[in-house]
Design an enzyme around this catalytic site. Structure first.
Site, mmCIF file in Angstrom:
data_model
loop_
_atom_site.group_PDB
_atom_site.id
_atom_site.type_symbol
_atom_site.label_atom_id
_atom_site.label_comp_id
_atom_site.label_asym_id
_atom_site.label_seq_id
_atom_site.Cartn_x
_atom_site.Cartn_y
_atom_site.Cartn_z
ATOM 1 N N GLN A 146 0.886 -1.174 0.000
ATOM 2 C CA GLN A 146 0.000 0.000 0.000
ATOM 3 C C GLN A 146 0.916 1.213 0.000
ATOM 4 O O GLN A 146 1.083 1.893 1.010
ATOM 5 C CB GLN A 146 -0.930 -0.028 1.222
ATOM 6 N N GLY A 162 -11.922 3.893 -0.475
ATOM 7 C CA GLY A 162 -10.879 2.868 -0.491
ATOM 8 C C GLY A 162 -9.725 3.200 -1.433
ATOM 9 O O GLY A 162 -9.756 4.193 -2.168
ATOM 10 N N HIS A 163 -8.750 2.318 -1.452
ATOM 11 C CA HIS A 163 -7.555 2.544 -2.276
ATOM 12 C C HIS A 163 -7.876 2.501 -3.768
ATOM 13 O O HIS A 163 -8.701 1.726 -4.211
ATOM 14 C CB HIS A 163 -6.436 1.561 -1.949
ATOM 15 N N ASN A 164 -7.210 3.376 -4.498
ATOM 16 C CA ASN A 164 -7.313 3.428 -5.956
ATOM 17 C C ASN A 164 -8.681 3.841 -6.464
ATOM 18 O O ASN A 164 -8.972 3.680 -7.653
ATOM 19 C CB ASN A 164 -6.919 2.072 -6.573
ATOM 20 N N SER A 222 -10.741 0.646 -6.055
ATOM 21 C CA SER A 222 -10.743 0.730 -7.521
ATOM 22 C C SER A 222 -12.082 1.113 -8.121
ATOM 23 O O SER A 222 -12.287 0.954 -9.339
ATOM 24 C CB SER A 222 -10.259 -0.593 -8.140
#
Lengths: 340, 340, 340
Positions: free
Chosen positions: B199, B240-242, B260
Site C-alpha cells: 500500500q 478505499g484505495h485506488n 478501484s
C-alpha cells in the site's frame, strides 16, 4: 464497602452475612471473594464465590434460601442489573485522571476555567471558552473559541469541539468525537459547481448526554443542532445539521441522521439506521437496526423495521410472504395444469 | 453591507429601502432587523423583521408588491437559496482563526510554508512538506513527510494527512479526517495468514474539495486514489484505495466506496451506500441512500435504488408487488376453490 | 536487489537476466526499468518495461518463452500476487519514521519504553504503560495509563489507546483508531433515565492485527474485548464491548459488531455488515456486504447474504422470485379470466 452498606444504599433487603466486604464488581461467571455480581434469571443452581450477589426478588423467595452462605450474602432487587449498575458507579468511580492543568496544555488567556478543572497534555482551549467545575479534559482535546462546557464532564482524548458550541453538565464525550463540524449543505451554481450554504449555526448538547467514539454532530446551518438531556449515542454515529434529538433517547452505532430530523423523547434507535432529512420520530418509537426512513416521513410510536420502514408485524408478515414465494409459484403452476 | 450593495453584488433587482443595513444572515423564521433571509415558496403571507429578503422572481411580481416595507427591501432572484448563500459567504467569512505559527506547533526545518500560512498549537508538519498561501492548519493537525497542500485550504483540528499525499487549493478538511491511511489489501499465505499487498501509492485531492468529519481516504495500493475538483463528501465516508472520483460529485454520510471504484463527474450518491470493488458509476448517475452495488457493476446515468441497485422505477414497482403479496396469495387460494 | 536474489528469496525459478537490478515495485500498467511487477492472467501479449515480472507458472511454460528479454527476467510463481507482496515488503520497508523520543512528546516518568521505541511530537504516554522494542508511536497518539504495547508495532497519528488495554507484537493501528472507549450499555431507571452499566473491562489485541483508520474497539463491560492474532480490520468499523474475534479474520469497512458477538477463526466479513448482539459466527463463514444478522443467531460455515442473512443460494433464488413477481401476477390474472 460492607454488604450491609450496599443494601442500605439500595434500600433493599439482604440475606446472609452483611459484614462481608466488597471491593469491586465482576461478571457472575468469574466473580470471586470480595466481589459483587448479579443474576437476572431463575436458575436455582448458581455457583459463585462472589461475596455478594444481587438476585431477583422472586429468586430469593424461592431458591435463594437454600444457598449455602457462611460468609456471603444475597440482595433481592426488582431489577438486579440496575441495582448492580448503581453500586458499580460507587465502587468504580471515574478515575480522577488528571489534577490541574498540565504544563503541556495550551489555554488561551481569555478562557475561564473553574478551579477544579483538569486539562491534559497537548489539549488546547480557545478564546473566550468557559469550562465548569470538576470537568476533565483529556490529552489532545481541541476546544475552539467561545465554547461553553458544563460541570463534571469528561472529554476523552482527541475529541474536538468547534467554536461556539455548548455542552451541558455531566456530559461524556468518548475519544475522537467531533462536535460542530460544518453541516453538509451546498447549492448548485448554474455552471454545476457547488457552493456552501452557510453553516454558521451551533450545537447544543444538554446535560447527562453521552456520545460514543468517533461520532460526529454537525452544527446547525443557520440555527442549532440539539441533543436532549440524558440521551445516549453510540460510536460512529452521524448527526446532521439542525437535527433535534429529545431526552432519554438511545441511538446505537453507525446510525446516520440527516439534516433537520426531529427525534422526540424516549425513542430507541438501532444500529446502522438511515434517516432521510426532515423525518420526525414521535416519542417512544422503536426503530430496528439497518432500517431506512424516507425523507419527510412521520414515524408514529410503535416498533418499526426494514427499508422503507414498516411496523414490525407487517415487516414479519411480508418477509414470510416473500419466503413463501417459491411455494406460491408452484401452486400457480399446478393450477394452470388443472385449468380446463 | 447596504441592501443596495447586496443587490449590485448579485446583479439582481431590489424593491424597497436600498439603504437598509444588513450585518448577518438568518433563517426566515427568526430573522430580525439588520439580517438577510430568503424564501423559496409562493406563500404570500410572510411575516418577518428581516431588513432584506431574497425572494423568487415570480413572488416579487405577484405578492411582494403588497408587503409593507418602510425600512426594508426585497431582492428578486431566480434561485433565492443560491443568492442567499453567495451573500452569506461575504457576510460570514471563514474566521481567520490563527495568525502565523503558534509557538506550540512543530514544523520540520525542511518544510516550506508560504508566509501567510497559519499553524495552530500542537499541529505538526513533517519533512519536505509544502503549504500554500493563506492555508489554515488548525490545532492538532498531523501532516506527514513530503505532503503538498495548496492555497486557501482549511484543515480542521486533529485531521491527519499521511506522507506523500497531495491536496489542491481551497480544500476544506473537517475535523478528524484521515487522508492516506493504508488501503485494505492482503494476500493469503498457504498457511492461512494474511500478508499485506503493498500500500505504497498516494492520494490526490483536487481543488475545491470538501471532506466531512472523520471520513477516511486511503492511499492507492500502487497507484493513486483521486478525488476530483469541486467534489463534496460528507462525514464518516470511507474511500478505499485506488478509487477515482470525478468532479462535482456529492457523497452523503457513511457511504463506503471499495477499492478501484470509479465515479465519474457530477454524480450524486446518498448516505450509507455500499460500493463493491471495481464498480464504475457513469457521469450524472444518482444513487439513493442505503443502496448496495455489486462488484464490477457499471451504473449508467439515471436514478438508482435498493440492494442490489435497480432503476428507481423498477424498484418502486417491485416494492409495490411485494406489498401486494398478501392479496396475490389470497387470490390464488380463491382460484383453487373455484377450480373444477 | 538483483532479480536472482529475488528468485532465491522466493525459492522460485527465473528465466532471463538474473543480474537485472530492481529497486521498487509497480503496477504492471506503468512499471518501468528497475521495477518489479506481477501478472495473474493468461494473456500472452504483455507489454512492459519492468525489469522483472512475476507470472503464473503456467504462463511461463506457455507464452513466457516467447517474450523478448535482453535485460529483464520472468519469475514463475504459483501465486504471483503473493510473491509480489513478499518482495514488496522487502523493497519498501515501513519507513523508520522517527528516531528516539521527540522532545515535544510527553511520557510519564513511570512508563517503561524499550530503548528502540520512537515517539513522535505531541504524543503522550500515561502512568505505568509499557512499550516494546522498535515500536513506532507517531505524532498525536494518546496512550493512557497501564497500557501494554508489544514489539514492532506502528501506531499512526492521533490514535487513542485508553487505560488498561493490551496490544500484542507487530500490531498496526491506522490513524484515528480508538481502542478502549466505554461500551454502549445502560440500564433504565424507573423514572426513564439511563444509567451506565459498568464499562470497566479491557481490550486485548493479539499479535499481527491491523485495524483501519477511525475504527473503534470498545472495552469489555466487565470482561474483555479480544481481537485474535492475524485478524485484519478495515476503516470505520465498530467493535462493541465483549466481542471476541478469532484469528485470521478479515472484516471490511463500516461493519458494526454489537456486544458479546463471537466470530471464530478464519471468517471473512464484508463491508457495512450489521451484527446483533450475542451472534456467533462459526469458523470459516463468509458474510456478504450489507448483510444483517439478528441477535443471538448462530451462523454456520458457508456463504451468507442479505438481511436477515440467508445462505447465498437461497438469497439468489429468493431474489429471482421477487424479480419474477410481475410475471406471476400476470399469470394469476390470466388464470382468473380462464376460470369457468
Amino acid at each position: 464497602m460492607k454488604v450491609r452498606e450496599i443494601a442500605e444504599f439500595l434500600g433493599l433487603d439482604l440475606v446472609g452475612n452483611g459484614d462481608a466486604e466488597v471491593v469491586s464488581v465482576a461478571d457472575l461467571a468469574i466473580a470471586g471473594p470480595r466481589q459483587l455480581a448479579f443474576f437476572e434469571g431463575s436458575d436455582s443452581a448458581i455457583e459463585t464465590d462472589a461475596s455478594c450477589l444481587i438476585v431477583p426478588t422472586s429468586f430469593l423467595s424461592q431458591a435463594g434460601q437454600k444457598m449455602h452462605m457462611p460468609d456471603r450474602a444475597l440482595i433481592a432487587a426488582p431489577s438486579p442489573k440496575l441495582a448492580f449498575s448503581r453500586v458499580a458507579a460507587i465502587l468504580h468511580p471515574k478515575p480522577e485522571l488528571l489534577c490541574g492543568i498540565h504544563p503541556g496544555a495550551w489555554i488561551d488567556d481569555t478562557a475561564r476555567l473553574a478551579d477544579t478543572v483538569s486539562v491534559g497534555m497537548h489539549a488546547s482551549i480557545g478564546k473566550g471558552s468557559r469550562v465548569g467545575a470538576r470537568t476533565q479534559i483529556l490529552p489532545g482535546v481541541r476546544i475552539g473559541d467561545d465554547v461553553s462546557i458544563g460541570e463534571d464532564c469528561v472529554l476523552h482524548p482527541n475529541t474536538v469541539i468547534e467554536s461556539g458550541c455548548s455542552i451541558g453538565d455531566r456530559v461524556v464525550l468518548q475519544a475522537g468525537v467531533i462536535i460542530g463540524a460544518d453541516g453538509f449543505g451546498y447549492v448548485k451554481e448554474p455552471n454545476g459547481e457547488y457552493i456552501k450554504f452557510p453553516q454558521i449555526g451551533t450545537v447544543v448538547i444538554e446535560e447527562n448526554v453521552e456520545i460514543g467514539a468517533n461520532s460526529c454532530v454537525d452544527r446547525g446551518a443557520l440555527g442549532e443542532t440539539r441533543i436532549g438531556a440524558g440521551t445516549k449515542i453510540d460510536n460512529l454515529v452521524q448527526v446532521g445539521h439542525n437535527v433535534n434529538i429529545g431526552r432519554r433517547c438511545v441511538i446505537a452505532a453507525q446510525t446516520g441522521i440527516s439534516g433537520s430530523v426531529v427525534i422526540e423523547d424516549d425513542c430507541v434507535i438501532g444500529g446502522q439506521v438511515g434517516f432521510g432529512d426532515h423525518v420526525r420520530v414521535q416519542s417512544g418509537a422503536v426503530i430496528g437496526s439497518q432500517a431506512g426512513i424516507l425523507p419527510g416521513k412521520i414515524v408514529r410510536p410503535g416498533v418499526w423495521w426494514g427499508t422503507p420502514i414498516q411496523p414490525l408485524d407487517e415487516y414479519k408478515r411480508q418477509n414470510a410472504h416473500v419466503k413463501g414465494l417459491e411455494r406460491l409459484k408452484k401452486e400457480v403452476a399446478d393450477i394452470k395444469k388443472r385449468l380446463p
